[in-house]
Design an enzyme around this catalytic site. Sequence first.
Site, PDB file in Angstrom:
ATOM      1  N   ASP A 159       0.755  -1.100  -0.025  1.00 13.46           N
ATOM      2  CA  ASP A 159      -0.017  -0.071  -0.064  1.00 13.46           C
ATOM      3  C   ASP A 159       0.773   1.177   0.026  1.00 13.46           C
ATOM      4  OD1 ASP A 159       0.955  -0.287   2.519  1.00 13.46           O
ATOM      5  OD2 ASP A 159      -0.866  -0.132   3.542  1.00 13.46           O
TER       6      ASP A 159
ATOM      7  N   LYS B 185      -1.584  -9.213   2.971  1.00 14.35           N
ATOM      8  CA  LYS B 185      -0.972  -8.941   4.219  1.00 14.35           C
ATOM      9  C   LYS B 185      -1.899  -8.014   4.893  1.00 14.35           C
ATOM     10  CE  LYS B 185       3.167  -6.130   3.987  1.00 14.35           C
ATOM     11  NZ  LYS B 185       2.626  -4.887   4.810  1.00 14.35           N
TER      12      LYS B 185
ATOM     13  N   GLU C 294       8.947  -4.289  10.713  1.00 14.43           N
ATOM     14  CA  GLU C 294       9.270  -2.887  10.216  1.00 14.43           C
ATOM     15  C   GLU C 294       9.873  -2.067  11.212  1.00 14.43           C
ATOM     16  OE1 GLU C 294       6.634  -1.117   7.554  1.00 14.43           O
ATOM     17  OE2 GLU C 294       8.001   0.603   7.280  1.00 14.43           O
TER      18      GLU C 294
HETATM   19  O1  KIV Z   1       3.478  -1.251   1.787  1.00 21.75           O
HETATM   20  C1  KIV Z   1       4.626  -1.358   1.802  1.00 21.75           C
HETATM   21  O2  KIV Z   1       5.589  -1.231   0.987  1.00 21.75           O
HETATM   22  C2  KIV Z   1       5.086  -2.366   2.793  1.00 21.75           C
HETATM   23  C3  KIV Z   1       6.721  -2.595   3.219  1.00 21.75           C
HETATM   24  C4  KIV Z   1       7.206  -1.182   3.837  1.00 21.75           C
HETATM   25  C5  KIV Z   1       6.708  -3.831   4.024  1.00 21.75           C
HETATM   26  O3  KIV Z   1       4.359  -2.637   3.429  1.00 21.75           O
END
Ligand code: KIV
Length: 272
Positions: free
Chosen positions: A52, A121, A190
């Site tokens: 996202d 995710k 993260e």
């Molecule tokens: O949205 C994204 O790019 C992420 C990464 C930073 C893991 O969730």
Amino acid sequence: MSVHKNKPRKVTTHVLMEMKHTGEKIAMLTAYDYSMAKILDKAGLDVILVGDSASNVIAGWETTLPITLDQMIYHGASVVRAVDRALVVVDMPFGSYQGNSKEALNSAIKIMKETAADAVKLEGGKEIIESVNRIISAGIPVMGHLGLTPQSINKFGTYTVRAKDEEEAVKLREDALLLQNAGCFGVVLEKIPAKLAQLVTKDLVIPTIGIGAGAGVDGQVLVLHDMLGITQEFSPRFLRRYNNLFEQISGSVTSYINDVKAVDFPNNKEQY
Ligand code: KIV
């Protein structure tokens, strides 16, 4: 005879599990469109995350909050059409799963049906575990995301390192175990201290993928536009830039402008 004869072996969630156990590190990057995803897949990347972060690097919003479910589906389907080998994970956007577990399941099903991705995710631990359980019960693979969770930026107020104090570190370790017990196939960690990420990695039998979480994890992920140097203003300590595409693209565009203005392009061979 198989119609997929020349296709490389697809990376599955089981392959990622094997990689954790053999100690082979997992390489993951974000992608949001067909052309970039094709390059990443052909280069042999293990996992492509349709993050996202598209909200930031593609749409230009300051946070990840504005991107919609339909926009994530557009990016997800574009990436899936390019990929033969990598596992493709699509981020569930803010507002598509926090309400209740039924809404979460409906959003996850919509993503899987309309993108043909391999997994979704979600950000968070205990507070979203009911949604995680319900999505996994429907047969949809889920990757967790703990530590700095950008969808909660308005709660935390900053993008600084998370879980530096004991209480938050304990909660993070508990959340990681909860996600594993719910059936998640992996967890993104993260921006947390490297020592904590290493402990979580030892606690879990499923792979951990770090971003700003040190080397003691099972794999790494970066935002593609950051590691290629397309974005310039974002420079956290954990970011390694492998190129400076901002300058390279800008140089090419300047040359093109000059050639057009000077009537050097197109030349005799570049016309009919
Ligand atoms: O949205 C994204 O790019 C992420 C990464 C930073 C893991 O969730």
